[in-house]
Scaffold this active site. Structure first.
Site, PDB file in Angstrom:
ATOM      1  CG  LEU A  22      -2.010  -1.042   1.262  1.00  0.00           C
ATOM      2  CD1 LEU A  22      -2.710  -1.032   2.598  1.00  0.00           C
ATOM      3  CD2 LEU A  22      -2.985  -0.839   0.126  1.00  0.00           C
ATOM      4  N   GLY A  23       1.990   1.216   0.680  1.00  0.00           N
ATOM      5  CA  GLY A  23       2.831   2.411   0.757  1.00  0.00           C
ATOM      6  C   GLY A  23       4.204   2.071   1.303  1.00  0.00           C
ATOM      7  CE  LYS A  24       8.682  -1.142  -1.025  1.00  0.00           C
ATOM      8  NZ  LYS A  24       8.634  -1.870   0.261  1.00  0.00           N
ATOM      9  N   GLY A  25       7.905   4.024   2.926  1.00  0.00           N
ATOM     10  CA  GLY A  25       8.461   5.278   3.444  1.00  0.00           C
ATOM     11  C   GLY A  25       9.831   4.987   4.016  1.00  0.00           C
ATOM     12  CG  ASN A  26      11.587   7.904   6.537  1.00  0.00           C
ATOM     13  OD1 ASN A  26      10.627   7.376   7.098  1.00  0.00           O
ATOM     14  ND2 ASN A  26      11.895   9.175   6.684  1.00  0.00           N
ATOM     15  N   GLY A  28       9.671   1.858   6.433  1.00  0.00           N
ATOM     16  CA  GLY A  28       9.462   0.464   6.053  1.00  0.00           C
ATOM     17  C   GLY A  28       8.319   0.444   5.063  1.00  0.00           C
ATOM     18  CB  VAL A  30       1.697   0.408   4.888  1.00  0.00           C
ATOM     19  CG1 VAL A  30       0.296   0.019   5.346  1.00  0.00           C
ATOM     20  CG2 VAL A  30       2.333   1.337   5.911  1.00  0.00           C
ATOM     21  CE  LYS A  49       5.006   2.671   9.599  1.00  0.00           C
ATOM     22  NZ  LYS A  49       4.667   4.067   9.967  1.00  0.00           N
ATOM     23  CG  ASP A 143       6.246  13.335   8.717  1.00  0.00           C
ATOM     24  OD1 ASP A 143       6.436  12.153   8.359  1.00  0.00           O
ATOM     25  OD2 ASP A 143       6.385  14.324   7.952  1.00  0.00           O
TER      26      ASP A 143
END
Ligand SMILES: CCCn1cc(-c2nc(Nc3ccc(C(=O)NC)cc3)nc3[nH]ccc23)cn1
Length: 303
Positions: A22-26, A28, A30, A49, A143
């Site tokens: 579903l999503g990536k970030g710094n 890890g 989801v 997550k 954030d």
């Protein structure tokens, strides 16, 4: 009792079936998973997550994030469902409610045509209510940005990421971080850029940026980072980027009003971007300012 509560929270990894990312970030990633103990696809869809190996956030940070989100109970904050102890308890996974409409940015790209000013103000007031609740719990988000807002339905958005959230100590008005890390400086208040100080009032500054993103329909060409870099000059490299931005803000430069943005709404953004944190409105007074702008918007919405 404590044991019973914990019992509901534990999801068994063997029943957690991966579907998609579903999503990536710094932090890890989801993932969309189905929790399907009966093995017949009747289980619930959940958002899971997990910490990535390249993780910039440590396990301790992730545990703190889990502690944070599990303590929040608000209609405008994504719901915690539980945790999943991964193979040999090497890594814990955070299980949350799945929001089918995805990120606010993706939603705006897709539905921009039938999102009118009243709906933008509805979303703004929901994010504001979520932040008001967070403040009541003495949390500073640190954030707040459109990228961290998700869409639950055509009429409901939720704040969805608490990776950088900190609790303000009881004897203080702000939280000071030690290392800047991956700083989203274009959403940062001046005192956060210059002194790494974070407070409810620095969250208010970020809320003003989110308001700008909303009224820009999260348009990539009007993205805060892009507008600031255009002003500063793309030849400037990152560490001094912060200094350039801080000087611009000291000289009273602010993001320009988005096209067709109602003057009253731009005025709210400007109040959120007061240089001195104590001159910025609180989330509760922002609520009134938004309600007041809603009253001006007679025009009906299609959606
Ligand atoms: C905020 C940054 C980290 N992050 C959280 C999530 C997330 N996504 C979703 N739903 C979602 C996401 C994307 C799409 C899509 O169509 N994409 C093209 C559809 C549904 N539900 C969630 N519940 C809790 C977290 C979470 C995604 N990234």
């Amino acid at each position: 009792n404590m044991f019973k509560k914990q019992q509901q929270d534990v999801f068994e990894e063997r029943y957690l079936r991966f579907i998609s990312v579903l999503g990536k970030g710094n932090f890890g990633s989801v993932d969309l998973c189905r929790y399907d103990p009966w093995g017949d696809n009747t289980g619930d869809l959940v958002a899971v997550k997990e910490l990535q190996s390249n993780k910039q956030t440590t396990m301790a940070d992730f545990q703190r994030e889990i502690q944070t989100i599990s303590s929040l109970h608000c209609d405008y904050i994504v719901k915690y469902k539980g945790i999943c102890y991964s193979a040999g308890r090497l890594s814990t996974k955070l299980v949350m409610e799945y929001l089918p409409y995805g990120s606010l940015i993706g939603y705006m790209e897709k539905h921009r045509q039938n999102v009118c000013t009243r709906k933008l103000l509805l979303f703004a007031s929901q994010i504001c209510k979520g932040m008001e609740y967070l403040q009541s719990m003495r949390y500073v988000h640190r954030d707040l940005a459109a990228r961290n807002v998700l869409v639950a339905s055509d009429t409901l958005v939720k704040i969805a990421d608490f990776g950088l959230t900190k609790i303000i100590p009881v004897d203080k008005e702000y939280y000071r971080v030690t290392q800047p890390g991956e700083s989203p400086i274009f959403w940062y208040a001046p005192e956060s850029i210059s002194e790494l100080k974070f407070s409810h009032k620095s969250d208010v500054w970020s809320f003003g940026i989110v308001l700008h993103e909303l009224f820009s329909y999260c348009d990539i060409i009007r993205n805060p980072k892009r507008l600031c870099i255009q002003k500063i000059g793309s030849y400037v490299q990152s560490p001094s980027m912060a200094i350039h931005l801080l000087n611009l803000l000291k000289d009273n430069w602010r993001l320009p009003a988005p096209p067709q943005c109602p003057p009253k709404v731009h005025n709210i953004m400007i109040q959120c971007w007061e240089f001195n944190s104590e001159d910025r409105p609180s989330f509760s007074s922002l609520q009134d300012l938004i309600e007041n702008s809603l009253l001006d918007e007679r025009e009906g919405c299609k959606g």
